[in-house]
Structure formats: structure tokens, C-alpha cells
Design a protein around this motif. Structure first.
Motif, mmCIF file in Angstrom:
data_model
loop_
_atom_site.group_PDB
_atom_site.id
_atom_site.type_symbol
_atom_site.label_atom_id
_atom_site.label_comp_id
_atom_site.label_asym_id
_atom_site.label_seq_id
_atom_site.Cartn_x
_atom_site.Cartn_y
_atom_site.Cartn_z
ATOM 1 N N UNK A 1 -7.604 -22.527 -41.412
ATOM 2 C CA UNK A 1 -7.670 -23.448 -42.508
ATOM 3 C C UNK A 1 -6.201 -23.750 -42.414
ATOM 4 N N UNK A 2 -5.161 -23.151 -41.613
ATOM 5 C CA UNK A 2 -3.674 -23.411 -41.776
ATOM 6 C C UNK A 2 -3.435 -24.827 -40.974
ATOM 7 N N UNK A 3 -2.578 -25.381 -41.248
ATOM 8 C CA UNK A 3 -2.154 -26.787 -40.366
ATOM 9 C C UNK A 3 -2.116 -26.609 -38.915
ATOM 10 N N UNK A 4 -2.674 -27.411 -38.103
ATOM 11 C CA UNK A 4 -2.795 -27.408 -36.888
ATOM 12 C C UNK A 4 -3.372 -26.373 -35.922
ATOM 13 N N UNK A 5 -4.134 -25.323 -36.532
ATOM 14 C CA UNK A 5 -4.719 -24.343 -35.790
ATOM 15 C C UNK A 5 -6.002 -24.937 -34.901
ATOM 16 N N UNK A 6 -6.674 -25.480 -36.039
ATOM 17 C CA UNK A 6 -7.889 -26.113 -35.618
ATOM 18 C C UNK A 6 -7.902 -26.888 -34.280
ATOM 19 N N UNK A 7 -6.880 -27.830 -34.526
ATOM 20 C CA UNK A 7 -6.832 -28.862 -33.468
ATOM 21 C C UNK A 7 -5.885 -28.357 -32.086
ATOM 22 N N UNK A 8 -4.786 -27.909 -32.399
ATOM 23 C CA UNK A 8 -3.989 -27.366 -31.307
ATOM 24 C C UNK A 8 -4.475 -26.150 -30.561
ATOM 25 N N UNK A 9 -4.907 -25.468 -31.239
ATOM 26 C CA UNK A 9 -5.581 -24.032 -30.582
ATOM 27 C C UNK A 9 -6.962 -23.867 -30.326
ATOM 28 N N UNK A 10 -7.820 -24.072 -31.132
ATOM 29 C CA UNK A 10 -9.289 -23.711 -31.300
ATOM 30 C C UNK A 10 -9.928 -24.686 -30.522
ATOM 31 N N UNK A 11 -9.601 -26.100 -30.982
ATOM 32 C CA UNK A 11 -10.462 -27.237 -30.307
ATOM 33 C C UNK A 11 -9.762 -27.264 -28.980
ATOM 34 N N UNK A 12 -8.403 -27.278 -28.762
ATOM 35 C CA UNK A 12 -7.749 -27.411 -27.560
ATOM 36 C C UNK A 12 -8.171 -26.228 -26.276
ATOM 37 N N UNK A 13 -8.310 -25.136 -26.966
ATOM 38 C CA UNK A 13 -8.766 -24.202 -26.065
ATOM 39 C C UNK A 13 -10.282 -24.372 -25.960
ATOM 40 N N UNK A 14 -11.014 -24.700 -26.610
ATOM 41 C CA UNK A 14 -12.583 -24.905 -26.169
ATOM 42 C C UNK A 14 -12.508 -26.083 -25.193
#
Lengths: 54, 470
Positions: free
Chosen positions: B204-217
Motif C-alpha cells: 500500500x506504500x507509494x511506489x512499492x507495487x509498481x517499482x518493486x512487485x510488478x517490476x520484479x514480476x
């Protein structure tokens, strides 16, 4: 101008991610990219060793 | 220099074959290949580059005239040589506090923001391309600037995430010290593994889903494919506007990242200890007297806390490196230096019981702390009891380390009756027979002359000024 290549692997996923982060315009690029991939894969056939870029 | 054809290459400068740093006669030089020279000449004339240099964002650079080059022992492949002023003291991202890494990341983004509209990009995004002059970040890798065609993606985005954004997220969102992560992984946290460091709540923290989770996936997914992703993206209509939008979003994201150090014994050290307050003025006067005696190029302040004594030393020295093992202290000092200066104190997070070793390729890529410049004067105030009793280092070995390190030493010795020494001992067996003023002076004697000693008003601490024997 030579193609932009770094001394490290930029990561295929990271290149695609940039399109996603670019908003609506980026999503359009990504859809075109996926369409190109599908088209190239169909054209090259299952036994082909040619690189499709996808 | 074995295997380098007699060229004294900088140990960490080998990845980019077209622009390698080398040294000659104490000068910092950069050999450029024919391609890199053509890029440099084209980029150096552009307005954004002059603007960045005038702001002090990019290292001053001059092209060495051909007639001077013969005397420089430049590599035979060099089409030209550039010269930069030396950095006063080299530091690495795994020694920086949160604010320093954040400012290094913002500097990268500011440079990209200025360069992209003029057809230039940075070919990498490594915090090792930044050095700090005091609290000011300086971009030093001129070879990283390269012409950019509008349909090419930003190849360094993954590196930016792995070496800067993810460590900043870990510190800001999880409270995990970024130095631990960066010292363990010189290339940063692999993006396809980075999401494992975050909990579901962090999504839920800014940037984590886009730059870490989705990026990693995406990275894991795309690894299964073949090469030439960049070519296919270009053919699909990729434009520089997408990079600019990403850079602008990243800038806003990084600017909003905050880390508030917890209050610790160290961040409140001076205010919380009555006897420390009692001794403060006498200590400051002693330090000022030693520092004012002569000008020095480099002073180290070990266990610098909030930098009270580093500030005194900075009045009389070119550069003071203020080291503390407490991340919060270093962060607070960095912020304080940004607010009110001075600009010649470099704050670093260093654990002296485990100082930065030589790291990287052949153990030469990143230099050990002591190999980056020896101090003429070392301040060691309120620290020795933590090294000997807290970290169990033998007193004579600590003194021996000082003997190898420094010409002059100002050392505060808290005796065993000191309340803070008593606190260190309260849950430990007192095995420290070597911890006494007599033992200290005896250890100093072979290598140093003690030229002045003062007992502080609290009565349990002694200040010594020792000078290395010739």
C-alpha cells in the motif's frame, strides 16, 4: 547513432516496465509490443530458433 | 599495475571500457576511447551540461591538451584524456545515511530531467557515480553521459531501482538499514527478489507495487524470452516522453520518502548525560586548541555523534570525516550540515569494530576505509570504552591501529569509575584488566608521545593529545 547498449543487461522486464509507467501512451506501446511478439512467434513457428525479441 | 600496461587505473573504473579513470602524478584523469571522445565533445557543448556544471552538480572537467598527454602515461587506446579535480575523501553508498542516498538518487533524476530534452541520457544509474564533497553530492562519471535517440528506452532504470530506490524503500518503509543491504550486495538488491523484503502491508506504500512487485514480476516473466526487447519496444512506438514521465514520477516519489531516526542513547548523548555536559566546555576548548595549532588537510572524528567536535575541527582543516556507527546520528548530522553548514564535514556511518573492507573484483574495486586517505589528526572522544569494553577489542590493538592510521591523536579516556563505563559493565564479567589509563599510556608509548593531558571536571575522564614519534 549506435543502438543504446549499456555495459550491463538492462533487463527485459525493466524495459517493459518503463512502458507501463509511462501512462496511457505507454500502455498503447505495450499492447503493440505484445501484438508484435505474438505475430513474430506465429510467423517463426514452434521449431524456429530465430530470436523474436519477446 | 600488473596487467595494465603500466597505466595506474583507478581500482573501481573498469566496467565502462570506453572511459576509464587513471592516476598520474596525483592527478585524476579519464582516458576516452574514440567513441567516448566523440560523445563527450558533443555533450560538453550542450546548454544543459553547462547548467549542471554551474550548479555544481557535475564534476568540473577539462580536456587535457594533446601536448600534455605524452607525460601522463595514458593507455595506448586513449583518443583523449580528461582531467577532474580530486575528491577530498572517497566514500561509498554503504557508508551513507538515508538522506545522502536519497540526495544521490535525486541528483540522478535531476540530471536526467535536464539531459533528456537535449538528446542525452545517463547510460547507468549507480550511486557509485556520486561522491560527496561535505554534504554536497557531486556526479563524477562523465563517461556515463551518452547521446540518446528518442525511441530508445532508459536502460539504467533497473539499476536505479536495485541500487537506490529499493534500499531507500527498505529504510523508509521497513526501517532496515540500507548500509547493511548495500554492503552485502554491491550491485544492489536483484529486482526479481526484492519483493520478498516487503510485507503485504507495504504494497500500500507509494511506489512499492509498481517499482518493486510488478517490476520484479515482469523481470521474471521476461527473462524467459529472448533478447532484443529494446528493438521491439522501439518498433512499437516507444518515445522519450515515456522516460520523462517516469523520471518525473520517480522524482516526486523519492522526494516524498522520509525516514525519521529513532531517539537512541546516541542521538541524545550530550543532553542526557549530566557528567558529559559538565565536561563539554573543557573538551571543546582542548579540541579547539589542538586543531587551531596548525592547518590540516584531513581530520577524522571517530564516534562523532552529532558532530559537535567535528565542527570545531572543520574551522581549521580542509576536510573532516565524521564517522559514527549510529545511523540516526549520521542522518541528523547530515541534515544539520545541510541547514547550517559547514560544507567541509563528510558524515559517514562506520562501525569501527567492523570498518568498510576492500570489496568487489579482486578485493580492489572498493577500497578499505584506511586506504582512502590517512588523517593527520584523529579525534577519538567518548569512544574508546565502547571499542574495548563494548566491542571487546584489546586496548593495545586499538592503539596499534591508531599508530598505523594517524600522526596525531586526541583521545578521551573514561576511567572505570565513569558512570557510562559502569553501565557497559553492569551485565558483563569485568575481564578488562587492560582497560586503565596506565595501560593506555603504556600502549601509546612505543609509537606516540603524549604531549598534553587534562583531567575533565567530572573527574572520571582524561583527555590526551598524542603525537606520533618521528
Amino acid at each position: 547513432m549506435a543502438p543504446l547498449l549499456a555495459y550491463f543487461d538492462p533487463g527485459a522486464g525493466s524495459l517493459l516496465m518503463q512502458a507501463l509507467l509511462g501512462g496511457i501512451g505507454g500502455v498503447v506501446v505495450l499492447v503493440r509490443y505484445l501484438y508484435t511478439c505474438v505475430r513474430l512467434r506465429c510467423a517463426s513457428g514452434p521449431g524456429s530458433t530465430e530470436s523474436s525479441g519477446c | 599495475m600488473a596487467g595494465t600496461g603500466g597505466v595506474d587505473y583507478a581500482a573501481g573504473s573498469f566496467r565502462d571500457r570506453g572511459a576509464r579513470v587513471f592516476h598520474a602524478g596525483g592527478r585524476v584523469l579519464r582516458a576516452l576511447s574514440a567513441t567516448a571522445l566523440s560523445d563527450w565533445r558533443s555533450i560538453a557543448q550542450r546548454p544543459f551540461f553547462a547548467h549542471l556544471q554551474s550548479r555544481g552538480d557535475v564534476v568540473p572537467t577539462r580536456e587535457v591538451p594533446p601536448q600534455e598527454q605524452a607525460a601522463l602515461r595514458a593507455p595506448p587506446w586513449a583518443a583523449a584524456v580528461l582531467e577532474h579535480p580530486p575528491v577530498p575523501f572517497w566514500s561509498y553508498p554503504y557508508e551513507w545515511c538515508f538522506g545522502m542516498l536519497r540526495d544521490a538518487a535525486l541528483l540522478h533524476l535531476r540530471i536526467l530531467h535536464a539531459a533528456l530534452p537535449e538528446g542525452v541520457i545517463l547510460k547507468d544509474a549507480s550511486p557509485y557515480n556520486v561522491q560527496f564533497q561535505g554534504f554536497r553530492p557531486l556526479f563524477i562519471d562523465i563517461g556515463s553521459f551518452t547521446p540518446h535517440r528518442a525511441d530508445q528506452p532508459w536502460t539504467a532504470y533497473r539499476q536505479f531501482c536495485e541500487l537506490m530506490l529499493v534500499p531507500l524503500f527498505l529504510q523508509a518503509y521497513r526501517g532496515i538499514d540500507l548500509q547493511v543491504v548495500l554492503r552485502g550486495e554491491l550491485e544492489g538488491l536483484r529486482i526479481d527478489q526484492a519483493s520478498r523484503w516487503f510485507s503485504g502491508r507495504d504494497w500500500l506504500r507509494p511506489g512499492v507495487v509498481a517499482h518493486v512487485v510488478l517490476h520484479g514480476w515482469l523481470q521474471r516473466y521476461a527473462q524467459r524470452g529472448t533478447e532484443r526487447t529494446a528493438d521491439t519496444l522501439q518498433a512499437s512506438g516507444f518515445t522519450v516522453a515515456l522516460i520523462q514521465r517516469n523520471v518525473e514520477r520517480l522524482r516526486r516519489l523519492v522526494e516524498r520518502l522520509r525516514w525519521q531516526p529513532r531517539r537512541t542513547t546516541w542521538t541524545d548523548y550530550d543532553a542526557a548525560q549530566p557528567h558529559v555536559q559538565l565536561d563539554r566546555d573543557t573538551k571543546a576548548e582542548f579540541v579547539r586548541r589542538v586543531c587551531a595549532a596548525r592547518h590540516r588537510k584531513l581530520v577524522w572524528d571517530l564516534g562523532s555523534n552529532r558532530g559537535q567536535y567535528a565542527r570545531i575541527a572543520a574551522e581549521f582543516a580542509d576536510t573532516v570525516v565524521a564517522m559514527d556507527q549510529d545511523h540516526g546520528c549520521v542522518e541528523l548530522l547530515y541534515r544539520d550540515l545541510q541547514r547550517r553548514g559547514p560544507d567541509n564535514i563528510l558524515p559517514l556511518r562506520i562501525d569501527l569494530a567492523n570498518p568498510s573492507p576492500a570489496l568487489g573484483w579482486r578485493g580492489r574495486e572498493r577500497l578499505r576505509l584506511e586506504d582512502r586517505g590517512r588523517p593527520e589528526l584523529t579525534l577519538c572522544l567518548g569512544l574508546i570504552h565502547h571499542l574495548v569494553i563494548g566491542a571487546n577489542l584489546p586496548l593495545d590493538e586499538v592503539v596499534d591501529w591508531f599508530g598505523d592510521l594517524t600522526r596525531e591523536l586526541v583521545l578521551e579516556f573514561p576511567c572505570k569509575s565513569d558512570p557510562l563505563v559502569q553501565r557497559l559493565l553492569r551485565n558483563k564479567a569485568d575481564q578488562y584488566d587492560d582497560y586503565s589509563l596506565e595501560a593506555l599510556e603504556s600502549s601509546l608509548r612505543p609509537r606516540f608521545d603524549v604531549v598534553e593531558r587534562v583531567r575533565l571536571p567530572s573527574g572520571a575522564r582524561v583527555l590526551l593529545h598524542a603525537v606520533a614519534k618521528e
